[in-house]
Design a protein around this motif. Structure first.
Motif, PDB file in Angstrom:
ATOM      1  N   SER A  52       0.714  -1.169   0.058  1.00 13.21           N
ATOM      2  CA  SER A  52      -0.037   0.077  -0.054  1.00 13.21           C
ATOM      3  C   SER A  52       0.831   1.269   0.101  1.00 13.21           C
ATOM      4  CB  SER A  52      -0.701   0.033   1.256  1.00 13.21           C
ATOM      5  OG  SER A  52       0.018   0.031   2.520  1.00 13.21           O
ATOM      6  N   GLY A  53       0.406   2.289  -0.165  1.00 12.73           N
ATOM      7  CA  GLY A  53       1.056   3.724  -0.043  1.00 12.73           C
ATOM      8  C   GLY A  53       2.146   3.687  -1.348  1.00 12.73           C
ATOM      9  N   LYS A  54       3.257   4.290  -0.887  1.00 20.72           N
ATOM     10  CA  LYS A  54       4.302   4.353  -1.671  1.00 20.72           C
ATOM     11  C   LYS A  54       4.884   3.014  -2.216  1.00 20.72           C
ATOM     12  CE  LYS A  54       6.294   8.664  -0.674  1.00 20.72           C
ATOM     13  NZ  LYS A  54       7.861   9.250  -0.015  1.00 20.72           N
ATOM     14  N   GLU A  55       4.454   1.980  -1.452  1.00 19.66           N
ATOM     15  CA  GLU A  55       5.026   0.586  -1.681  1.00 19.66           C
ATOM     16  C   GLU A  55       4.050  -0.227  -2.621  1.00 19.66           C
ATOM     17  OE1 GLU A  55       8.148   0.037  -0.810  1.00 19.66           O
ATOM     18  OE2 GLU A  55       8.278   1.944  -0.115  1.00 19.66           O
ATOM     19  N   ARG A  56       2.809   0.571  -3.026  1.00 18.09           N
ATOM     20  CA  ARG A  56       1.941  -0.484  -3.715  1.00 18.09           C
ATOM     21  C   ARG A  56       2.387  -1.028  -4.987  1.00 18.09           C
ATOM     22  NH1 ARG A  56      -1.562   2.094  -7.411  1.00 18.09           N
ATOM     23  NH2 ARG A  56      -0.802   4.202  -7.759  1.00 18.09           N
ATOM     24  N   ASN A  57       1.810  -2.199  -5.146  1.00 19.95           N
ATOM     25  CA  ASN A  57       2.044  -2.685  -6.640  1.00 19.95           C
ATOM     26  C   ASN A  57       0.690  -3.578  -6.728  1.00 19.95           C
ATOM     27  OD1 ASN A  57       2.790  -3.819  -9.125  1.00 19.95           O
ATOM     28  ND2 ASN A  57       4.847  -4.236  -8.365  1.00 19.95           N
ATOM     29  N   TYR A  58       0.462  -4.061  -7.667  1.00 15.37           N
ATOM     30  CA  TYR A  58      -0.512  -5.034  -7.931  1.00 15.37           C
ATOM     31  C   TYR A  58      -0.343  -6.172  -9.398  1.00 15.37           C
ATOM     32  CZ  TYR A  58      -1.316  -1.874 -11.966  1.00 15.37           C
ATOM     33  OH  TYR A  58      -0.992  -1.092 -12.895  1.00 15.37           O
ATOM     34  N   PHE A  68      -4.511 -12.457 -23.776  1.00 11.52           N
ATOM     35  CA  PHE A  68      -4.410 -12.168 -22.599  1.00 11.52           C
ATOM     36  C   PHE A  68      -3.401 -11.008 -22.147  1.00 11.52           C
ATOM     37  CE2 PHE A  68      -3.057 -13.488 -18.161  1.00 11.52           C
ATOM     38  CZ  PHE A  68      -4.113 -13.625 -17.470  1.00 11.52           C
ATOM     39  N   SER A  69      -3.794 -10.450 -21.002  1.00  4.32           N
ATOM     40  CA  SER A  69      -2.578  -9.428 -20.601  1.00  4.32           C
ATOM     41  C   SER A  69      -2.415  -9.662 -19.043  1.00  4.32           C
ATOM     42  CB  SER A  69      -3.094  -7.867 -20.795  1.00  4.32           C
ATOM     43  OG  SER A  69      -3.275  -7.859 -22.093  1.00  4.32           O
ATOM     44  N   LEU A  70      -1.173  -9.705 -18.565  1.00  5.60           N
ATOM     45  CA  LEU A  70      -0.781  -9.296 -17.360  1.00  5.60           C
ATOM     46  C   LEU A  70      -0.200  -8.043 -16.916  1.00  5.60           C
ATOM     47  CD1 LEU A  70       1.157 -12.002 -15.004  1.00  5.60           C
ATOM     48  CD2 LEU A  70       2.023  -9.465 -15.155  1.00  5.60           C
ATOM     49  N   HIS A  71      -0.703  -7.376 -16.008  1.00  3.45           N
ATOM     50  CA  HIS A  71      -0.414  -5.925 -15.611  1.00  3.45           C
ATOM     51  C   HIS A  71       0.021  -5.985 -14.085  1.00  3.45           C
ATOM     52  CE1 HIS A  71      -3.010  -4.221 -18.856  1.00  3.45           C
ATOM     53  NE2 HIS A  71      -3.800  -5.380 -18.627  1.00  3.45           N
ATOM     54  N   SER A  72       1.208  -5.031 -14.265  1.00  2.94           N
ATOM     55  CA  SER A  72       1.901  -4.727 -12.928  1.00  2.94           C
ATOM     56  C   SER A  72       2.659  -3.352 -12.969  1.00  2.94           C
ATOM     57  CB  SER A  72       3.064  -5.659 -12.536  1.00  2.94           C
ATOM     58  OG  SER A  72       3.419  -5.542 -11.542  1.00  2.94           O
ATOM     59  N   MET A  73       2.657  -3.057 -11.827  1.00  5.51           N
ATOM     60  CA  MET A  73       3.829  -1.641 -11.857  1.00  5.51           C
ATOM     61  C   MET A  73       5.018  -2.040 -11.734  1.00  5.51           C
ATOM     62  SD  MET A  73       1.167   0.772  -9.532  1.00  5.51           S
ATOM     63  CE  MET A  73       2.352   2.198  -9.454  1.00  5.51           C
ATOM     64  N   THR A  79       9.638  -5.195 -18.437  1.00  3.74           N
ATOM     65  CA  THR A  79      10.214  -4.942 -19.463  1.00  3.74           C
ATOM     66  C   THR A  79      11.210  -6.039 -19.848  1.00  3.74           C
ATOM     67  OG1 THR A  79      10.621  -2.572 -19.079  1.00  3.74           O
ATOM     68  CG2 THR A  79      12.468  -3.574 -20.448  1.00  3.74           C
ATOM     69  N   GLN A  80      11.785  -6.869 -18.800  1.00 11.76           N
ATOM     70  CA  GLN A  80      12.466  -8.312 -18.854  1.00 11.76           C
ATOM     71  C   GLN A  80      11.607  -9.342 -19.569  1.00 11.76           C
ATOM     72  OE1 GLN A  80      14.078  -9.225 -15.184  1.00 11.76           O
ATOM     73  NE2 GLN A  80      15.056  -7.238 -14.855  1.00 11.76           N
ATOM     74  N   MET A  81      10.449  -9.347 -19.120  1.00 13.50           N
ATOM     75  CA  MET A  81       9.477 -10.065 -19.630  1.00 13.50           C
ATOM     76  C   MET A  81       9.258 -10.155 -21.134  1.00 13.50           C
ATOM     77  SD  MET A  81       6.350 -10.818 -16.877  1.00 13.50           S
ATOM     78  CE  MET A  81       5.425 -11.850 -18.253  1.00 13.50           C
ATOM     79  N   LYS A  82       9.185  -8.889 -21.773  1.00 16.48           N
ATOM     80  CA  LYS A  82       8.986  -8.623 -23.087  1.00 16.48           C
ATOM     81  C   LYS A  82       9.738  -9.477 -23.967  1.00 16.48           C
ATOM     82  CE  LYS A  82       6.571  -4.204 -22.423  1.00 16.48           C
ATOM     83  NZ  LYS A  82       5.111  -4.668 -22.851  1.00 16.48           N
ATOM     84  N   GLU A  83      11.085  -9.727 -23.494  1.00 12.66           N
ATOM     85  CA  GLU A  83      12.399 -10.422 -24.310  1.00 12.66           C
ATOM     86  C   GLU A  83      11.780 -11.758 -24.198  1.00 12.66           C
ATOM     87  OE1 GLU A  83      15.656  -9.538 -22.628  1.00 12.66           O
ATOM     88  OE2 GLU A  83      15.440  -7.413 -22.700  1.00 12.66           O
ATOM     89  N   LYS A  84      10.902 -12.500 -23.506  1.00 17.55           N
ATOM     90  CA  LYS A  84      10.661 -13.880 -23.327  1.00 17.55           C
ATOM     91  C   LYS A  84       9.415 -14.199 -23.979  1.00 17.55           C
ATOM     92  CE  LYS A  84      12.883 -13.955 -18.756  1.00 17.55           C
ATOM     93  NZ  LYS A  84      12.517 -14.173 -17.345  1.00 17.55           N
ATOM     94  N   LEU A  85       8.601 -13.231 -24.522  1.00 19.69           N
ATOM     95  CA  LEU A  85       7.315 -13.574 -25.107  1.00 19.69           C
ATOM     96  C   LEU A  85       7.087 -13.297 -26.394  1.00 19.69           C
ATOM     97  CD1 LEU A  85       4.907 -11.845 -22.262  1.00 19.69           C
ATOM     98  CD2 LEU A  85       5.432 -14.558 -22.677  1.00 19.69           C
ATOM     99  N   ARG A  90       3.262  -3.507 -26.321  1.00 19.06           N
ATOM    100  CA  ARG A  90       4.099  -2.057 -26.007  1.00 19.06           C
ATOM    101  C   ARG A  90       3.877  -1.738 -24.714  1.00 19.06           C
ATOM    102  NH1 ARG A  90       4.286   0.059 -32.243  1.00 19.06           N
ATOM    103  NH2 ARG A  90       2.537  -1.431 -32.678  1.00 19.06           N
ATOM    104  N   GLY A  91       2.541  -1.846 -24.039  1.00 17.30           N
ATOM    105  CA  GLY A  91       2.373  -1.274 -22.836  1.00 17.30           C
ATOM    106  C   GLY A  91       3.734  -1.205 -21.588  1.00 17.30           C
ATOM    107  N   LYS A  92       3.898   0.185 -21.134  1.00 13.68           N
ATOM    108  CA  LYS A  92       4.937   0.061 -20.242  1.00 13.68           C
ATOM    109  C   LYS A  92       4.641  -1.090 -19.022  1.00 13.68           C
ATOM    110  CE  LYS A  92       6.922   3.289 -17.264  1.00 13.68           C
ATOM    111  NZ  LYS A  92       6.969   4.538 -16.574  1.00 13.68           N
ATOM    112  N   GLY A  93       3.275  -1.152 -18.386  1.00 16.79           N
ATOM    113  CA  GLY A  93       3.197  -1.980 -17.291  1.00 16.79           C
ATOM    114  C   GLY A  93       2.448  -3.402 -17.751  1.00 16.79           C
ATOM    115  N   CYS A  94       2.688  -3.708 -18.824  1.00 14.55           N
ATOM    116  CA  CYS A  94       1.765  -4.990 -19.198  1.00 14.55           C
ATOM    117  C   CYS A  94       2.393  -5.880 -20.155  1.00 14.55           C
ATOM    118  CB  CYS A  94       0.186  -4.714 -19.529  1.00 14.55           C
ATOM    119  SG  CYS A  94       0.133  -3.785 -21.133  1.00 14.55           S
ATOM    120  N   VAL A  95       2.261  -6.980 -20.220  1.00 16.10           N
ATOM    121  CA  VAL A  95       2.554  -7.815 -21.552  1.00 16.10           C
ATOM    122  C   VAL A  95       1.486  -8.680 -21.836  1.00 16.10           C
ATOM    123  CG1 VAL A  95       5.013  -8.378 -20.756  1.00 16.10           C
ATOM    124  CG2 VAL A  95       3.375  -9.409 -19.673  1.00 16.10           C
ATOM    125  N   ASN A  96       1.300  -8.998 -23.198  1.00 14.48           N
ATOM    126  CA  ASN A  96       0.303 -10.116 -23.714  1.00 14.48           C
ATOM    127  C   ASN A  96       0.746 -11.359 -24.203  1.00 14.48           C
ATOM    128  OD1 ASN A  96      -1.309  -7.371 -23.639  1.00 14.48           O
ATOM    129  ND2 ASN A  96      -0.336  -6.524 -25.418  1.00 14.48           N
TER     130      ASN A  96
END
Length: 126
Positions: A52-58, A68-73, A79-85, A90-96
């Motif tokens: 939560s707060g500054k430490e939040r993520n999802y 299908f997309s996976l989203h995260s902050m 960015t690392q995952m994009k090389e594996k799929l 192109r989304g900054k916080g998601c991969v498809n």
């Protein structure tokens, strides 16, 4: 006795075909492996809150016509995952992952585990 559904279960009941199959697989994975995470619908997607707060993520799961997309902050990890799929998008916080590439699900399961582990390490220093 009437069955009581949470908002994610209601969301799942509205889906069909590949979108439903993929969402169910990943929701089941989260419920089995991370039952303590808060599960909500956010931006019309099943979402699991981390911190939560500054430490939040999802971690959120979205669907489109053909993927299908996976989203995260955790942008660094995304960015690392994009090389594996094969078609990460192109989304900054998601991969498809295209629905016709179910073998790439394993990459997403590993990503979920890694993102959660990174979050725990960041917050708790473990």
């Amino acid at each position: 006795m009437k069955e009581r559904l949470n908002e994610v279960d209601v969301y799942l009941r509205q889906l069909e075909g590949s979108p439903k199959e993929w969402e169910e697989i990943f929701i089941d994975y989260m419920r089995k492996n991370y039952p303590d995470l808060e599960e909500v619908i956010s931006f019309q997607m099943p979402t699991y809150k981390l911190g939560s707060g500054k430490e939040r993520n999802y971690i959120s799961f979205g669907i489109a016509k053909n993927h299908f997309s996976l989203h995260s902050m955790d942008f660094e990890y995304i960015t690392q995952m994009k090389e594996k799929l094969s078609k990460p998008g192109r989304g900054k916080g998601c991969v498809n992952v295209p629905f016709d590439k179910p073998y790439e699900r394993e990459i997403l399961f590993k990503a979920i585990d890694d993102i959660i582990e990174r979050k725990i390490t960041c917050v708790y220093g473990k």
